[in-house]
Design an enzyme around this catalytic site. Structure first.
Site, PDB file in Angstrom:
ATOM      1  CG  ASP A  44      -2.029   1.007   1.118  1.00 33.20           C
ATOM      2  OD1 ASP A  44      -2.240   1.565   0.013  1.00 33.20           O
ATOM      3  OD2 ASP A  44      -2.711   1.256   2.141  1.00 33.20           O
ATOM      4  CE1 TYR A  84      -0.252   8.555   4.179  1.00 34.76           C
ATOM      5  CE2 TYR A  84       1.771   9.812   3.912  1.00 34.76           C
ATOM      6  CZ  TYR A  84       0.572   9.583   4.563  1.00 34.76           C
ATOM      7  OH  TYR A  84       0.214  10.400   5.622  1.00 34.76           O
ATOM      8  CG  HIS A 113      -4.140  10.674   2.565  1.00 34.34           C
ATOM      9  ND1 HIS A 113      -5.202  10.670   3.440  1.00 34.34           N
ATOM     10  CD2 HIS A 113      -3.287   9.703   2.990  1.00 34.34           C
ATOM     11  CE1 HIS A 113      -5.003   9.713   4.357  1.00 34.34           C
ATOM     12  NE2 HIS A 113      -3.855   9.114   4.101  1.00 34.34           N
ATOM     13  NE  ARG A 115       4.917  15.720  10.336  1.00 33.45           N
ATOM     14  CZ  ARG A 115       4.293  14.586   9.992  1.00 33.45           C
ATOM     15  NH1 ARG A 115       4.117  13.636  10.876  1.00 33.45           N
ATOM     16  NH2 ARG A 115       3.851  14.419   8.767  1.00 33.45           N
ATOM     17  CD  GLU A 121      -6.321   4.904   4.819  1.00 30.46           C
ATOM     18  OE1 GLU A 121      -5.650   4.092   4.150  1.00 30.46           O
ATOM     19  OE2 GLU A 121      -5.835   5.658   5.682  1.00 30.46           O
ATOM     20  CD  GLU A 143      -5.486   2.963   0.014  1.00 27.28           C
ATOM     21  OE1 GLU A 143      -4.653   2.356  -0.701  1.00 27.28           O
ATOM     22  OE2 GLU A 143      -5.343   3.135   1.238  1.00 27.28           O
ATOM     23  CG  ASP A 163      -5.772   0.528   4.017  1.00 27.91           C
ATOM     24  OD1 ASP A 163      -5.846  -0.518   4.680  1.00 27.91           O
ATOM     25  OD2 ASP A 163      -4.878   1.386   4.167  1.00 27.91           O
ATOM     26  NE  ARG A 178      -7.935   6.707   9.801  1.00 25.76           N
ATOM     27  CZ  ARG A 178      -7.239   6.487   8.694  1.00 25.76           C
ATOM     28  NH1 ARG A 178      -6.007   6.011   8.761  1.00 25.76           N
ATOM     29  NH2 ARG A 178      -7.776   6.729   7.518  1.00 25.76           N
ATOM     30  CD  GLN A 218      -3.156   4.729  10.943  1.00 22.63           C
ATOM     31  OE1 GLN A 218      -4.384   4.708  10.812  1.00 22.63           O
ATOM     32  NE2 GLN A 218      -2.375   5.269  10.032  1.00 22.63           N
ATOM     33  CE1 TYR A 227       1.726   7.562  14.794  1.00 20.37           C
ATOM     34  CE2 TYR A 227       3.048   7.603  12.791  1.00 20.37           C
ATOM     35  CZ  TYR A 227       2.512   8.257  13.882  1.00 20.37           C
ATOM     36  OH  TYR A 227       2.760   9.588  14.060  1.00 20.37           O
ATOM     37  CE  LYS A 257      -3.317   2.471   7.558  1.00 21.64           C
ATOM     38  NZ  LYS A 257      -4.365   2.995   6.672  1.00 21.64           N
ATOM     39  CB  THR A 261      -7.593  -4.838   2.331  1.00 23.12           C
ATOM     40  OG1 THR A 261      -6.644  -4.544   3.363  1.00 23.12           O
ATOM     41  CG2 THR A 261      -7.456  -3.824   1.214  1.00 23.12           C
ATOM     42  CB  THR A 272      -6.127   7.881   1.510  1.00 28.16           C
ATOM     43  OG1 THR A 272      -6.043   6.881   2.507  1.00 28.16           O
ATOM     44  CG2 THR A 272      -7.478   8.565   1.583  1.00 28.16           C
ATOM     45  CD  GLU A 288      -7.381  13.077   3.965  1.00 28.63           C
ATOM     46  OE1 GLU A 288      -7.099  14.021   3.229  1.00 28.63           O
ATOM     47  OE2 GLU A 288      -7.441  11.906   3.543  1.00 28.63           O
TER      48      GLU A 288
HETATM   49 CA    CA Z   1      -3.995   3.109   2.978  1.00 27.87          CA
END
Ligand code: CA
Length: 400
Positions: free
Chosen positions: A114, A116, A121, A130, A181, A183, A215, A219, A222, A226, A235, A239, A331, A345
């Site tokens: 997968d 990114y 996203h 951040r 997600e 995708e 996906d 959260r 995660q 992560y 995850k 799927t 995503t 999001e």
């Molecule tokens: Ca994903």
């Protein structure tokens, strides 16, 4: 380049394939694996209108791995053969109604990766965590991905259990922040021998076809797990993918310019080859909603990295791709709020809940919620083609 199989005047003897707005006109011809209710055997078929044409006489097998292993020339030849067999005036053949068929996974998927690849996203997610420095400094140089889990990939229509997991220090239980997600996935074509990279100029020969992919992501799990190695149990519990493989050849008319890069990528990622203009939508249905509501719409054209760049990068260290491996884009989000491809999001980590017409609100998915992804391609002068759907209902966690 589009050829006579994409010509808008080409019509099928299968009348439902000629109806405007149909996902599966003769210009599409996606491939899938199906079985009828009273049969155990798996068969390969091509979708045409509301029907399936069995294709064993041209491509025997029980999975589309045999299709993925074909060369690009052989894929084009098969497309022409199927198109000719279904063109108005050709001899009529046995068809199976899609309503009578169960669709299975298109391939025996050996490996799943997968990416990114949506900068929108990545920027949105980065901004939540951040605010001053949303995009990590490597993003515009290296296509980011993680190795996913192939065993838990399920076809559209399979329900998904809400996962249990570690939610923080000393806490184990059902995820309270289950998300989807949106995708696009694609299946590896013939692939490369271990140790032999794939040149970007040939990378598209190693893409057999595309699907929609959800996906599912927890959260809260995660967030806790992560760092430092990336997503794991957040995850790999499920799927979902759409069952019809939209061939690379069907997408010829919908090639488009790749996203501009102000930072030139390294030589092995240039030229970027094509982006593909696939319109994508997400729908949510809750037990209280009479009909599904659209949560977002976006296009695959916005992706920062093209499928060819993902393939070339994946194989750049000599890692071998094998026919039928699944590669997902990450995503798909776009520049506007309505283009955001997940609830993380859309609700900005749950801080801005969605209000539904039923009076309900959603931060994340609740038990009984049904998520449906759809996709299609449309362009002036060509017939619209559709991806079908990728659907899944959330079931309650099994135990706590
Ligand atoms: Ca994903």
């Amino acid at each position: 380049m589009p050829d006579e199989t994409h010509a808008p005047e080409r019509r099928s003897w299968v009348e439902s394939a000629n109806e405007p707005g149909c996902d599966f006109p003769i210009q599409n011809l996606p491939l899938g694996v199906f079985r009828t209710r009273d049969e155990a055997r798996l068969r390969l078929g091509a979708a045409i209108g509301k029907f399936i044409l069995p294709i064993a006489e041209w491509l025997p097998g029980e999975t589309l791995n045999v299709y993925c292993a074909l060369s690009a020339t052989e894929r084009r030849d098969l497309r022409r053969t199927l198109s000719d067999a279904l063109t108005a005036g050709a001899a009529q053949r046995e068809l199976i109604a899609q309503s009578e068929a169960e669709m299975l996974l298109p391939c025996a998927i050996g490996d799943y990766t997968d990416f990114y690849a949506s900068i929108h996203h990545a920027t949105n997610v980065g901004r939540m965590f951040r605010p001053d420095n949303p995009l990590l400094p490597n993003y515009k140089h290296v296509p980011i991905a993680y190795h996913g889990r192939a065993s838990s990939i399920v076809p559209s229509g399979t329900s998904v259990w809400r996962p249990l997991g570690q939610l923080g220090e000393g806490r184990f239980g059902a995820s309270a922040e289950l998300d989807y997600e949106l995708e696009v996935g694609f299946f590896a074509g013939p692939g490369n021998a271990l140790g032999e990279p794939i040149a970007i100029s040939r990378a598209e020969e190693h893409i057999a076809g595309f699907c929609l992919l959800n996906d599912w992501s927890a959260r809260d799990i995660q967030r806790w797990e992560y760092q430092p190695l990336g997503p794991f149990l957040a995850k790999n519990f499920a799927t979902s993918i759409s069952p019809w493989m939209i061939t690379l050849e069907a997408l010829e008319p919908f090639r488009t310019e790749p996203a501009p890069h102000e930072t030139a990528p390294l030589g092995y990622l240039r030229p970027a080859q094509s982006a593909f203009d696939i319109q994508l939508e997400v729908f949510l249905k809750t037990p209280r909603l009479g009909e599904a509501v659209r949560l977002s719409e976006t296009t695959f054209r916005h992706m920062y990295w093209t499928p060819a760049q993902m393939v070339a990068h994946h194989a750049s260290n000599g890692c071998n791709l094998r026919a039928g491996d699944l590669i997902a884009s990450g995503t798909v989000s776009g520049p506007e709020k309505q283009n955001r491809g997940c609830l993380l999001e859309l609700t900005w980590r749950g801080n801005e809940p969605l209000e539904l017409p039923s009076g309900e609100t959603r931060r994340f998915l609740e038990d009984g919620d049904e998520v449906t992804l759809t996709g299609h391609c449309a362009r002036d002068g060509f017939v619209r083609i559709g991806f079908g759907e990728c659907r899944g209902v959330v079931l309650p966690a099994r135990a706590d």
